[in-house]
Design an enzyme around this catalytic site. Structure first.
Site, short mmCIF file in Angstrom:
data_model
loop_
_atom_site.label_atom_id
_atom_site.label_comp_id
_atom_site.label_asym_id
_atom_site.label_seq_id
_atom_site.Cartn_x
_atom_site.Cartn_y
_atom_site.Cartn_z
N GLU A 1 44.49 100.21 68.80
CA GLU A 1 44.49 100.25 67.33
C GLU A 1 45.24 99.08 66.69
O GLU A 1 44.85 98.61 65.63
CB GLU A 1 45.07 101.57 66.83
CG GLU A 1 44.13 102.75 67.01
CD GLU A 1 44.47 103.92 66.12
OE1 GLU A 1 44.17 103.88 64.92
OE2 GLU A 1 45.06 104.90 66.63
N LYS B 1 34.00 106.90 60.18
CA LYS B 1 34.21 108.09 59.34
C LYS B 1 33.25 108.09 58.15
O LYS B 1 32.74 109.14 57.76
CB LYS B 1 35.67 108.14 58.85
CG LYS B 1 36.64 108.55 59.97
CD LYS B 1 38.08 108.63 59.48
CE LYS B 1 39.00 109.05 60.62
NZ LYS B 1 40.40 108.96 60.29
N HIS C 1 44.46 108.20 94.18
CA HIS C 1 43.37 108.95 94.81
C HIS C 1 42.00 108.49 94.34
O HIS C 1 41.00 109.11 94.67
CB HIS C 1 43.58 110.45 94.56
CG HIS C 1 44.86 110.94 95.17
ND1 HIS C 1 44.96 111.36 96.48
CD2 HIS C 1 46.11 111.00 94.67
CE1 HIS C 1 46.22 111.69 96.75
NE2 HIS C 1 46.94 111.47 95.66
O1 LIG Z 1 46.77 112.01 61.70
P1 LIG Z 1 45.42 112.09 61.17
O2 LIG Z 1 45.39 111.72 59.73
O3 LIG Z 1 44.79 113.42 61.44
O4 LIG Z 1 44.56 111.03 61.90
C1 LIG Z 1 44.21 111.09 63.25
C2 LIG Z 1 43.67 109.75 63.68
O5 LIG Z 1 42.68 109.37 62.74
C3 LIG Z 1 42.17 108.06 62.75
O6 LIG Z 1 41.19 107.91 63.70
C4 LIG Z 1 43.25 107.00 62.83
O7 LIG Z 1 42.79 105.70 62.91
C5 LIG Z 1 44.17 107.32 63.94
O8 LIG Z 1 45.21 106.37 64.00
C6 LIG Z 1 44.75 108.69 63.70
O9 LIG Z 1 45.72 108.97 64.64
#
Ligand SMILES: O=P(O)(O)OC[C@H]1O[C@H](O)[C@H](O)[C@@H](O)[C@@H]1O
Length: 344
Positions: free
Chosen positions: A228, A338, A244
């Protein structure tokens, strides 16, 4: 290496010890109604919000008589029921998998506590009458690891499911405060271990190896931080499991392996047989890969040792981003994914 592009992430990193300090002030008075004999603890989250669950799982392994399970998905294992304490962790409060798991836990009548900075999760928990631990907003999830992990530890301590960890937290704060001075960007190579690791990883394929116990979670975290922050592929595995299978994968032509740098995260309390395995394995692969870097944990307590490795990896991942001229903070491809998912 330009500090400008990474200023924000470096500021977040610098503030990690204070996340532990501030978390100790959380008001846990709402926990009265959660004093029950649970049969399992389930932590549900993704990415930077799930890793706190993994830290809890490995920390609790020799201290608790009920299991801690980390759930990273939309659905829940069949055993989750009214005897389960379900901890939903999402920094944004809007991660769809975590919201789906939360709703499933509610249907199964588990006792639920949410750890979030707001979003839909806070809204749902408020409406459904569950406890919410609100963490400060304005960071990115992976930079809020202290805020996201501490509440889990404190809740279980307050409910007497785990022994209180005040001394461990104290030592963690101390070790991290010392480490951030040793890892700061102004401190040049070779004294700066994180900058040294980044320099070695530049142009290479990072393969991170931890050991069952303390460094397993640190290896998982380092891999994800390289992904990331530095926008680079990285892979991780753990001893003894990698002995293994993965160890056999070093017989391919040099051209495949010459770009691999192995980072081994070690802990003084590793099992003696694991220490032997690390030595033998290093000998087997050292002439085949570009380099092997060994990193040792600091401190005495489990938490200090684990977080010391996490902190070195976090800094190294940001320095690697800087070496590549990349801004570590945005994750455009995840935003794109997303947005695409939101359309269907
Ligand atoms: O912590 P949240 O808001 O649920 O996000 C969960 C994940 O979502 C995204 O994919 C971000 O890029 C991640 O860095 C993060 O850890």
């Amino acid at each position: 290496m330009s500090i400008m592009t990474a200023e924000k992430m470096l500021d977040y990193l610098y503030g990690l010890p204070e996340q532990f300090v501030k978390s100790r002030e959380i008001d846990l008075s709402f926990l009265e109604r959660y004093r029950r004999n649970y049969k399992a603890i389930v932590v549900s989250g993704l990415g930077g919000s799930a890793i706190g669950g993994d830290i809890l799982r490995s920390y609790a392994a020799d201290k608790m008589d009920i299991p801690v399970i980390v759930n990273r998905g939309y659905e829940l294992p069949n055993f989750v029921n009214r005897d389960t304490l379900f901890l939903a962790v999402s920094y944004s409060g809007n991660t769809e998998e975590t919201i789906s798991a939360y709703e499933e836990a509610r249907r199964r009548e588990a006792d639920i506590i949410c750890v979030t900075s707001g979003g839909k999760l806070e809204e749902l928990a408020g409406k459904d009458g569950y406890g919410v631990i609100k963490v400060p907003s304005g960071l990115v999830p992976r930079a809020a690891i202290g805020y996201l992990f501490c509440p889990l530890l404190l809740v279980l301590g307050e409910l007497k499911i785990l022994p209180r960890a005040e001394k461990e937290l104290e030592e963690t704060i101390e070790i991290l405060s010392r480490l951030r001075d040793e890892l700061r960007p102004e401190l040049a190579l070779p004294a700066n271990k994180a900058r040294y690791i980044a320099e070695e990883l530049r142009g290479a394929l990072p393969v991170i190896w931890g050991t069952t116990g303390v460094s397993e979670v640190a290896a998982m975290r380092f891999k994800a931080q390289i992904n990331e922050n530095a926008k680079s592929p990285a892979y991780y595995n753990i001893f003894p499991e990698l002995n293994h299978n993965e160890i056999v994968g070093f017989e391919v032509p040099d051209s495949v392996l010459s770009g691999v740098v192995v980072v081994i995260l070690e802990d003084e309390y590793d099992h003696p047989r694991i220490k032997k395995r690390i030595e033998i394995t290093s000998r087997i692969v050292e002439d085949k890969v570009k380099n092997i870097i060994r990193v040792k944990s600091r401190g005495d307590s489990f938490l200090a040792r684990l977080f010391s490795l996490i902190y070195i990896g976090d800094y190294a991942s940001v320095y690697l981003a800087m070496d590549y001229g990349i801004n570590p903070t945005p994750v455009a491809v995840i935003d794109y994914l997303k947005a695409e998912l939101a359309r269907v």
